[in-house]
Scaffold this motif. Structure first.
Motif, mmCIF file in Angstrom:
data_model
loop_
_atom_site.group_PDB
_atom_site.id
_atom_site.type_symbol
_atom_site.label_atom_id
_atom_site.label_comp_id
_atom_site.label_asym_id
_atom_site.label_seq_id
_atom_site.Cartn_x
_atom_site.Cartn_y
_atom_site.Cartn_z
ATOM 1 N N PHE A 39 0.857 -1.228 -0.080
ATOM 2 C CA PHE A 39 0.069 0.047 0.172
ATOM 3 C C PHE A 39 0.761 1.518 -0.063
ATOM 4 N N THR A 40 0.727 2.017 -1.152
ATOM 5 C CA THR A 40 1.424 3.387 -1.083
ATOM 6 C C THR A 40 0.501 4.686 -1.436
ATOM 7 N N VAL A 41 0.532 5.590 -0.618
ATOM 8 C CA VAL A 41 -0.240 6.930 -1.152
ATOM 9 C C VAL A 41 0.506 7.374 -2.209
ATOM 10 N N THR A 42 -0.068 7.607 -3.476
ATOM 11 C CA THR A 42 0.571 8.134 -4.415
ATOM 12 C C THR A 42 0.353 9.786 -4.612
ATOM 13 N N SER A 43 -0.459 10.187 -3.710
ATOM 14 C CA SER A 43 -1.034 11.953 -3.874
ATOM 15 C C SER A 43 0.233 12.323 -3.097
#
Length: 153
Positions: A39-43
């Motif tokens: 899981f990676t936040v790309t914002s």
């Protein structure tokens, strides 16, 4: 389309202010999500970014079989130190509506998650939910509960 509702409650031994500060930061979600989901936040947010109504958050996630996919949610409602709601705008579900409620209680904070979701593909989606998706969601929230307990012990 069949919808499902799930509910989890957890006591966290920290103040409501501390709980709100942690959970209202989009980047902290990766700290309480199983590593195998990648899981990676790309914002382009920072640790100091706090949620607000209308906020769009994009992620990369591998929920099943290691297949990486894009996911986009919108924070649709926020009541400071009470609740916020995230809704999927793009991703694997036909419906994803996740309420996060916080309440100050003696010795800490009571957090309640209410999730309403639906799987696409009608009968095949219902079968997938019964065989796989419901169990995976339970595993994620069980992991989250343990991670939160460890993080705030």
């Amino acid at each position: 389309m069949k919808t499902y509702e799930k509910r989890w409650e957890q006591f966290i031994p920290i103040s409501l202010d501390e709980a709100w500060d942690f959970f209202s930061s989009p980047l902290n979600l990766s700290k309480i999500t199983p590593a195998n989901m990648r899981f990676t936040v790309t914002s382009p947010y920072t640790e100091d970014t706090k949620m607000y109504a209308g906020m769009i958050i994009t992620y990369k996630v591998s929920p099943l079989f290691g297949i990486k996919m894009n996911w986009m949610t919108e924070i649709t409602h926020v009541a400071d130190k009470q609740y916020f709601v995230d809704e999927q705008r793009f991703g694997p579900y036909a419906l994803w509506h996740h309420q996060h409620h916080f309440k100050e209680v003696p010795g800490g904070t009571q957090m309640t998650d209410i999730l309403n979701y639906a799987i696409p593909y009608s009968i095949a989606g219902q079968l997938a939910n019964k065989i796989l998706v419901d169990r995976k969601i339970e595993q994620i929230f069980t992991y989250r509960e343990k991670a939160i307990n460890k993080f705030f012990q």
